[in-house]
Structure formats: structure tokens, C-alpha cells
Scaffold this motif. Structure first.
Motif, PDB file in Angstrom:
ATOM      1  N   GLN A   1       2.218   1.779  -3.408  1.00 15.80           N
ATOM      2  CA  GLN A   1       1.178   2.295  -4.310  1.00 15.80           C
ATOM      3  C   GLN A   1       0.953   3.784  -4.079  1.00 15.80           C
ATOM      4  N   VAL A   2       0.929   4.214  -2.852  1.00 18.51           N
ATOM      5  CA  VAL A   2       0.765   5.635  -2.534  1.00 18.51           C
ATOM      6  C   VAL A   2       1.906   6.434  -3.155  1.00 18.51           C
TER       7      VAL A   2
ATOM      8  N   GLU B   1       0.837  -1.210   0.000  1.00 21.35           N
ATOM      9  CA  GLU B   1       0.000   0.000   0.000  1.00 21.35           C
ATOM     10  C   GLU B   1       0.866   1.252   0.000  1.00 21.35           C
TER      11      GLU B   1
ATOM     12  N   ARG C   1       3.663   5.645  -5.778  1.00 15.20           N
ATOM     13  CA  ARG C   1       3.452   5.680  -7.240  1.00 15.20           C
ATOM     14  C   ARG C   1       2.364   6.691  -7.602  1.00 15.20           C
ATOM     15  N   ASP C   2       1.299   6.720  -6.808  1.00 13.86           N
ATOM     16  CA  ASP C   2       0.214   7.682  -7.067  1.00 13.86           C
ATOM     17  C   ASP C   2       0.682   9.121  -6.923  1.00 13.86           C
TER      18      ASP C   2
ATOM     19  N   SER D   1       2.971  11.261  -9.863  1.00 15.32           N
ATOM     20  CA  SER D   1       2.387  12.091 -10.931  1.00 15.32           C
ATOM     21  C   SER D   1       2.147  13.524 -10.486  1.00 15.32           C
TER      22      SER D   1
END
Length: 77
Positions: free
Chosen positions: A66-67, A63, A69-70, A73
Motif C-alpha cells: 500500500q505504501v 502495508e 502504491r501511495d 503518485s
């Protein structure tokens, strides 16, 4: 909250109190300082254990990845 606490020191504790009060520091000050220091060590140990538990949790690590990676951007550069 003011409370009086009574305890029976063992030999090691008595020696420690003698050392810590040799300069005239009151026993009550030594005991208060020791309790505050012990509570701080306890809290740090608890937080360290929680952090180690999370670091070892594959779901939490996934998790967090993923955060990251989010958020990539949203970088300005």
C-alpha cells in the motif's frame, strides 16, 4: 570500561589460540577480535531473522504494498 576476563580454554580453543597467536598476536587481541566478530554475526543473524519474519507477515507485506502504491503518485516521471 576495563575488565579482566578469565576463562579455561578446552582443547579446541587452545588449538585455535595457538594458531591465532603463532605470529605473535597477543591472546587478548585475539579474544577481543573474536568477541567483536561474534557480536557482529549475532546482530546480523538477529536482523536477518527479523527481516524474514516481516517478509513472511502478510499484514506487513500488504502495508508495504500500500505504501508503494501511495508513493507511485509522487513520482516525477
Amino acid at each position: 570500561m576495563t575488565a579482566t576476563i578469565t576463562f579455561r580454554p578446552d582443547e579446541d580453543t587452545r588449538l585455535a589460540l595457538d594458531e591465532l597467536t603463532a605470529d605473535g598476536t597477543p591472546v587478548s587481541t585475539v579474544v577481543r577480535d573474536a568477541l567483536v566478530a561474534a557480536a557482529a554475526r549475532h546482530a546480523k543473524a538477529r536482523l536477518r531473522a527479523e527481516a524474514e519474519s516481516l517478509a513472511a507477515d502478510p499484514d506487513d507485506r500488504a502495508e508495504a504494498a500500500q505504501v508503494l502504491r501511495d508513493l507511485e503518485s509522487l513520482r516525477a516521471w
